[in-house]
Scaffold this motif. Structure first.
Motif, PDB file in Angstrom:
ATOM      1  N   MET C   1       0.836  -1.204   0.000  1.00  0.00           N
ATOM      2  CA  MET C   1       0.000   0.000   0.000  1.00  0.00           C
ATOM      3  C   MET C   1       0.860   1.237   0.000  1.00  0.00           C
ATOM      4  N   THR C   4       2.195   1.946  -3.541  1.00  0.00           N
ATOM      5  CA  THR C   4       1.396   2.668  -4.529  1.00  0.00           C
ATOM      6  C   THR C   4       1.618   4.161  -4.402  1.00  0.00           C
ATOM      7  N   VAL C   5       1.769   4.626  -3.187  1.00  0.00           N
ATOM      8  CA  VAL C   5       2.033   6.056  -3.016  1.00  0.00           C
ATOM      9  C   VAL C   5       3.405   6.390  -3.574  1.00  0.00           C
ATOM     10  N   ALA C   8       3.369   6.633  -7.346  1.00  0.00           N
ATOM     11  CA  ALA C   8       2.768   7.894  -7.778  1.00  0.00           C
ATOM     12  C   ALA C   8       3.820   8.987  -7.763  1.00  0.00           C
ATOM     13  N   SER C  11       6.260   8.696 -10.723  1.00  0.00           N
ATOM     14  CA  SER C  11       5.780   9.196 -12.011  1.00  0.00           C
ATOM     15  C   SER C  11       5.818  10.719 -12.035  1.00  0.00           C
ATOM     16  N   ALA C  27       1.874   3.111 -14.856  1.00  0.00           N
ATOM     17  CA  ALA C  27       0.431   3.074 -14.603  1.00  0.00           C
ATOM     18  C   ALA C  27      -0.052   1.637 -14.457  1.00  0.00           C
ATOM     19  N   THR C  28       0.441   0.762 -15.328  1.00  0.00           N
ATOM     20  CA  THR C  28      -0.003  -0.637 -15.259  1.00  0.00           C
ATOM     21  C   THR C  28       0.425  -1.286 -13.956  1.00  0.00           C
ATOM     22  N   LYS C  30       0.877   0.224 -11.100  1.00  0.00           N
ATOM     23  CA  LYS C  30      -0.033   0.735 -10.068  1.00  0.00           C
ATOM     24  C   LYS C  30      -1.377   0.029 -10.131  1.00  0.00           C
ATOM     25  N   ALA C  31      -1.873  -0.096 -11.381  1.00  0.00           N
ATOM     26  CA  ALA C  31      -3.190  -0.723 -11.545  1.00  0.00           C
ATOM     27  C   ALA C  31      -3.160  -2.165 -11.053  1.00  0.00           C
ATOM     28  N   VAL C  34      -3.234  -2.243  -7.309  1.00  0.00           N
ATOM     29  CA  VAL C  34      -4.579  -1.968  -6.802  1.00  0.00           C
ATOM     30  C   VAL C  34      -5.469  -3.190  -6.986  1.00  0.00           C
ATOM     31  N   PHE C  38      -5.861  -4.340  -3.290  1.00  0.00           N
ATOM     32  CA  PHE C  38      -7.051  -3.661  -2.818  1.00  0.00           C
ATOM     33  C   PHE C  38      -8.302  -4.389  -3.235  1.00  0.00           C
TER      34      PHE C  38
END
Lengths: 541, 226, 77
Positions: C1, C4-5, C8, C11, C27-28, C30-31, C34, C38
């Protein structure tokens, strides 16, 4: 007669368990919802048929003398939109599928009954919006909404029509979602995938298409609306956009959509042919796989609607080749139906007549589709009556016949009454004759060069057009007959036994009509599908 | 699966069990699968706009660069962080439901809603900025620089894609609100938390859409004018 | 978790020599994170649900790739 009537009235079933309009409008019983859909799509069939009538009347004479050109544009547009989105797409899945799928798999209802009801309300809202569009002046973009005509040049109710179809599309998506989860999660013990009736497989394959394709239609209609309302310019060359992008997005859905329309009909035919040939289906595994193959391959061919629109030649080649592939599973199905009938014990009840009609006419329509997959031929006949004949052979000669066949086959189960068999046979034959008279001349007309969507034509085409219109009146009579005698049968028809056709399938083990929760006890399935070798009796004629 | 009779006495099973299901497990599995099927329809829905984006970026790359330079880099970046954090709180909320921590659940859901509203607020600020600078397509559009027609197309896609995304965010905030309300009244616990889980899936999906929108709209050029 | 921050932030920092591929790769990632954690994809019990997700992504691929064949090949005729 009176005692029998009392007996059926005594037994509680889904029809008499509750009375009153609220019990129908707030029902979550899949069978009642199926009947709600039946009323809706029958209504829209009349509306779409009305527009067809105007078209055929106008085309009796070469000159444009019945309606004005703009009005004629509205006629064929709304005929297409209403028939496709408010009749053909919902017809078999939402009426027969809704009614039968839970019973065929041994479940009490669909996975999400409330969403099922919501789907019906969505169709009604979309339908009301569509009627509003029609009654306030209509729309004349062609059912295909091609840009930039629809976004920049017309003053008709494009946005409301697009919204109506958007909402109806949502109804279709939710039905598909419901069916997929139901077939995966709600099968009775012992009802394995390889024992499922092909009607269930067919609706499952249809649902895959509905779920994956309809959202793309939704976004393409939304973008058209944005173009019109806010002048965004996605599809307008004058504003930097590409009209072909709309066509890619539109046809990405609308080609698979034709498989949404035909696959359930194929499922119906499999049920009917096995019953009236008293044989297991030939090649069950291939039949099931062919359904899935059609669903998947159907997504790879959409640009064959755009061969002359300006796509690159090499893309055209690729899509042409892919379009040939998609014919293969359909051919396998036709072959297997025929093989099922070989050395079968065939009887000619009304449903079987419709099944025969389907197999023959669908084959013709499908073969002409192969002609069209060839780039050279397509360039010659595109946007002519050849195309119109091609898809009407499949949609009307195929799909509507399958729908009627299914309605006759399962009518005893749905209503608890038998329809009059003599009238049934008569209507089937009238429809067959009327259909061919209407649409076969259109193949010739198209080949000779008569364009579609034109309200006047060259005088040398008149004879064929007159034949076509004559056929359409016969067809109309043929369609009115079943509506009349089905209604008649609800009060005066012979009460139906549980299994009037001595057919295989879980639905025939329930009473006619079934109780609200379908089964007294959850069935345990230990037999294969279409076990006609174990069912000794012949069907009741 | 059990061979259960039709009518089950109410005190024998979970009050949340719907009667056409045999048991809670079947209901949960159906609910989970149904939600994912719905999400793939959303993938295809947004997919149409991603196709439009790819096509026009392929055809008119310089205009895309120019348009992206006028995006507000910092607001976009902050929004990305906000959304990812909201996904975190949403995931934790689902876990709270799973272990039956009612107060924690409601608190996390409210934080998720607040973060969602922050996102929408920042978007509103951005939209206002674009509007004031004549970057809304249509008669009022004005762009100083080469190829304004295709830059207008970029902005059309910007407004459409972020607009639909924002609409989905708004729906998501309302949904989370409903779940928080029912959660407060004790409707969810370890034996039944399907709606919380499904709302979470929806929320994460909308987050993933933004995760792709961010680089595609904001990070095309290495220059940023804002 | 926390990752992911961090991504970000990464990028954000990569402002120079920007390449679409790098941006999409981040982006992929991160996706995926998630989705896996998540959304619980890592822990989903039913195989069928995974099939559903893969099918959805594959279909998106069909839409994007096949459509682009038209645009990419227009230059050739």
């Amino acid at each position: 007669m009176a005692t029998v009537a009392v007996q059926t009235a005594e037994r509680e079933n889904y029809l008499n368990t509750e009375y009153g309009i609220r019990s129908w409008l707030l029902t979550t019983d899949h069978k009642r919802i199926a009947l709600l859909y039946l009323l809706a799509i029958t209504f829209f069939f009349f509306i779409g048929g009305f527009f067809a009538l105007i078209i055929r009347l106008e085309l009796l004479t070469p000159a444009g003398d019945l309606v004005q050109a703009d009005t004629y544009n509205k006629m064929f547009t709304m005929h297409g939109q209403v028939m496709v989105f408010f009749f053909l797409i919902p017809a078999v899945p939402a009426v027969l599928g809704n009614f039968l799928i839970p019973i065929m798999i041994g479940a009490k209802d669909l996975a999400f009954p409330r969403i099922n009801l919501f789907s019906w309300y969505l169709l009604m809202v979309g339908g009301v919006l569509m009627m509003y569009t029609i009654l306030t002046g209509g729309v004349d973009t062609g059912w295909t909404f091609y840009t930039p005509l629809s976004t920049a040049f017309l003053n008709t109710h494009v946005v409301t029509a697009a919204l109506a179809i958007f909402i109806a599309g949502f109804s279709s998506i939710l039905t598909g979602l419901n069916f997929i989860v139901t077939v995966h999660r709600m099968r009775a013990p012992g009802m394995t995938w390889s024992r499922l009736p092909l009607f269930v497989w067919a609706n499952y394959a249809t649902s895959i298409i509905q779920v994956l394709g309809t959202p793309v239609l939704a976004i393409s209609l939304m973008l058209v609306a944005l173009d019109r309302v806010f002048h965004f310019g996605f599809f307008d060359p004058q504003r930097g956009g590409d009209p072909l992008l709309f066509q890619h997005l539109f046809w990405f859905y609308s080609h698979p959509a034709v498989y949404i329309m035909i696959l359930p009909g194929m499922g119906v035919v499999s049920e009917i042919v096995t019953c009236f040939a008293r044989k297991r289906i030939f090649g069950y595994k291939f039949m099931a796989l062919a359904l899935i193959a059609i669903a998947v391959l159907g997504f790879l061919v959409w640009a064959h609607h755009m061969f002359v629109a300006g796509i690159s030649l090499y893309a055209g080649l690729a899509f042409s080749l892919l379009s040939y592939f998609v014919a293969v599973p359909s051919a396998i199905k036709v072959f297997n139906w025929t093989a099922t009938m070989y050395k079968g014990s065939i009887s000619y009840a009304t449903p079987m007549l419709y099944a025969f009609g389907f197999i023959g006419l669908f084959t013709m329509g499908g073969l002409t589709g192969l002609f069209l997959a060839a780039l050279g031929i397509d360039v010659h006949v595109t946007d002519t009556y050849f195309i119109i004949a091609h898809f009407h052979y499949i949609m009307v000669g195929g799909m509507v016949m399958a729908y009627l066949g299914g309605m006759h086959f399962w009518w005893p189960k749905i209503s608890g009454r038998m329809y009059p068999e003599g009238w049934g046979k008569l209507a089937a034959m009238i429809i067959f004759v009327g259909f061919n008279l209407t649409f076969f001349p259109q193949f010739v007309l198209g080949y000779l060069g008569m364009p579609r969507r034109y309200w006047q034509y060259k005088p040398e085409f008149q004879v064929l057009n007159v034949l076509s219109t004559a056929g359409s009146t016969i067809l109309a009579v043929g369609y009115l007959l079943p509506m009349a005698y089905f209604l008649w049968s609800m009060r005066y028809g012979k009460p139906a036994p549980d299994n009037p056709w001595n057919a295989a399938g879980l639905e025939w083990t329930t009473p006619s009509p079934p109780p609200t929760f379908n089964f007294e006890e959850t069935p345990k399935v230990t037999w294969e599908a279409y076990n006609y070798d174990q069912i000794k009796e012949a069907p009741v004629e | 699966m059990s061979n259960s009779p039709i009518v089950v006495a109410h005190d024998e099973h979970n009050p949340a069990l719907r009667h056409h299901f045999a048991d809670m497990e079947q209901q949960r599995e159906a609910s989970e699968m149904g939600m994912w099927v719905f999400l793939i329809t959303e993938i295809m829905f947004f997919g149409g706009m991603f196709l439009a984006y790819i096509v026009y970026r392929y055809l008119y790359y310089p205009a895309w660069v120019a348009g992206s330079e006028h995006m507000d880099f910092w607001w976009g970046t902050i929004n990305t962080v906000v959304l990812i954090c909201s996904s975190l709180t949403m995931a934790l909320a689902v876990r709270s439901a799973q272990v039956g921590q009612r107060k924690m659940l409601v608190m996390l859901l409210i934080v998720t809603m607040l973060l969602g509203c922050v996102f929408l607020g920042i978007k509103a600020v951005e939209y206002h900025g674009h509007w004031v600078e004549h970057q809304f397509p249509g008669p009022s559009f004005h762009f100083e620089g080469p190829d304004p027609q295709h830059v207008e197309l970029f902005f059309s896609l910007y407004w459409a894609m972020t607009g639909f995304h924002a609409l989905h965010m708004l729906i998501g905030v309302v949904l989370v609100g409903f779940i928080a309300f029912f959660g407060w009244h004790g409707k969810y616990g370890p034996d039944y938390y399907n709606p919380v889980e499904n709302t979470g899936l929806y929320w994460h999906f909308v987050d993933i859409v933004w995760i792709y929108l961010y680089p595609l709209l904001y990070l095309i050029s290495h220059r940023h004018l804002h | 978790m926390v990752l992911t921050v961090v991504t970000a932030a990464a990028s954000r920092i990569d402002l120079r020599q920007y390449s679409a591929a790098v941006a999409l790769a981040i982006a992929t990632t991160k996706a995926l994170l998630v989705a896996l954690f998540f959304m619980g994809v890592k822990y989903i019990s039913q195989k069928m649900t995974i099939v559903v997700i893969v099918a959805g992504l594959f279909w998106l691929g069909i839409l994007l790739v096949l459509s682009m064949t038209d645009y990419a090949w227009r230059a050739f005729g």
